[in-house]
Scaffold this motif. Structure first.
Motif, PDB file in Angstrom:
ATOM      1  N   GLN A 167       0.824  -1.203   0.000  1.00 13.53           N
ATOM      2  CA  GLN A 167       0.000   0.000   0.000  1.00 13.53           C
ATOM      3  C   GLN A 167       0.865   1.264   0.000  1.00 13.53           C
ATOM      4  O   GLN A 167       1.904   1.314   0.663  1.00 13.53           O
ATOM      5  N   SER A 169       0.215   5.124   1.023  1.00  9.62           N
ATOM      6  CA  SER A 169      -0.727   5.992   1.723  1.00  9.62           C
ATOM      7  C   SER A 169      -0.355   7.441   1.439  1.00  9.62           C
ATOM      8  O   SER A 169       0.654   7.950   1.927  1.00  9.62           O
ATOM      9  N   ALA A 270      -7.113  11.492   2.819  1.00  9.76           N
ATOM     10  CA  ALA A 270      -6.312  10.332   2.449  1.00  9.76           C
ATOM     11  C   ALA A 270      -6.654   9.835   1.048  1.00  9.76           C
ATOM     12  O   ALA A 270      -7.811   9.809   0.628  1.00  9.76           O
ATOM     13  N   LEU A 272      -5.447   6.295  -0.923  1.00  4.52           N
ATOM     14  CA  LEU A 272      -4.715   5.038  -0.721  1.00  4.52           C
ATOM     15  C   LEU A 272      -4.634   4.255  -2.026  1.00  4.52           C
ATOM     16  O   LEU A 272      -5.617   4.161  -2.777  1.00  4.52           O
TER      17      LEU A 272
END
Length: 277
Positions: A167, A169, A270, A272
């Motif tokens: 991931q 972020s 955010a 992602l």
């Protein structure tokens, strides 16, 4: 004569921009001044950094970039002049230079020390103009400041990668004039971490599994115009600066809406990227 650029949060209503330009012309009648932007959100360093980072490289080497954002002098906000990537930057030591230097290190930094010779409560007008004009006339940085090696660091603009590299972020760092949402995730980082894997981008209420190179790539031009899905078409793309951008095709806040308003995204929200092994 080197170009002097101006980037500030002064806006266009007040006298500030005109006064700064007038002061430069008083110093040098043949000065070349270019406005990058005076519409930075007040004290918004990340927004200013994004704009300057993507503008200064288009100017000739030796250009001088005056940054008038959060520039009031105090014990924790000294003034600096920086030579970096062949360009000069005159600004406060408030962290903005650190956001421009993630991959390029400054060649020289000086802490400006001419304040005792200038009566000032408007540092961009009084101090930064003097420094920029000195540099434009061929003066050296050592004459207007003392050499330093450390600058204030702001690292919040950088995305994080999970330990398993499954991931990335990121966050929203800028919303442009069309309401498009720009993240701090670069194409270079995405390709280094992703290594060709499939992925899903999650940002509040929207998901994407494809990233385009151009806005129009999201439209199927094989269909007749009246049958195309155009207005309100959402897409993810690598923008002209190779940052991950979430957009609405031909967006308008007055008609189809914008990515910011329709996706419910704002600064620091955010974004992602989850890679599928």
């Amino acid at each position: 004569m080197p170009i002097i650029t101006l980037t500030t949060d002064f806006g266009e209503k007040d006298h500030f921009v005109g006064a700064v330009k007038g002061a430069i012309y008083t110093e040098m009648e043949d000065a070349k001044i270019v406005d990058i932007s005076h519409s930075i959100s007040p004290f918004h360093l990340h927004e200013a950094a994004y704009i300057i980072q993507n503008a200064y490289k288009s100017f000739p080497q030796g250009s001088i970039h005056v940054i008038g954002v959060d520039s009031e002098l105090n014990p924790e906000n000294k003034h600096i002049a920086v030579l970096m990537d062949g360009h000069y930057f005159v600004c406060a030591n408030n962290g903005i230079i650190s956001m421009l230097t993630s991959e390029i290190r400054p060649e020289k930094i000086v802490e400006i020390n001419i304040h005792d010779r200038i009566i000032s409560n408007f540092p961009v007008l009084d101090v930064f103009v003097k420094v920029a004009s000195h540099i434009a006339r061929g003066g050296t940085l050592e004459v207007i400041g003392k050499n330093i090696t450390e600058i204030k660091e702001l690292t919040g603009i950088r995305p994080a990668v999970s330990n398993q590299e499954s991931q990335i972020s990121g966050t929203v760092i800028y919303i442009d004039n069309y309401g498009n949402v720009i993240s701090n995730i670069t194409k270079k980082l995405f390709e280094e971490v992703g290594r060709g894997r499939e992925f899903v981008i999650n940002a509040r209420t929207v998901k994407f599994s494809k990233i385009h190179s151009h806005y129009s790539n999201a439209i199927n031009f094989d269909f007749a115009p009246e049958k195309r899905e155009e207005d309100g078409k959402k897409l993810a793309l690598w923008n002209s600066s190779n940052y991950l951008e979430l957009a609405i095709y031909k967006s308008s806040s007055k008609t189809v809406g914008s990515a910011s308003s329709l996706f419910g995204l704002d600064y620091r929200d955010a974004i992602l990227v989850n890679f599928i092994s």
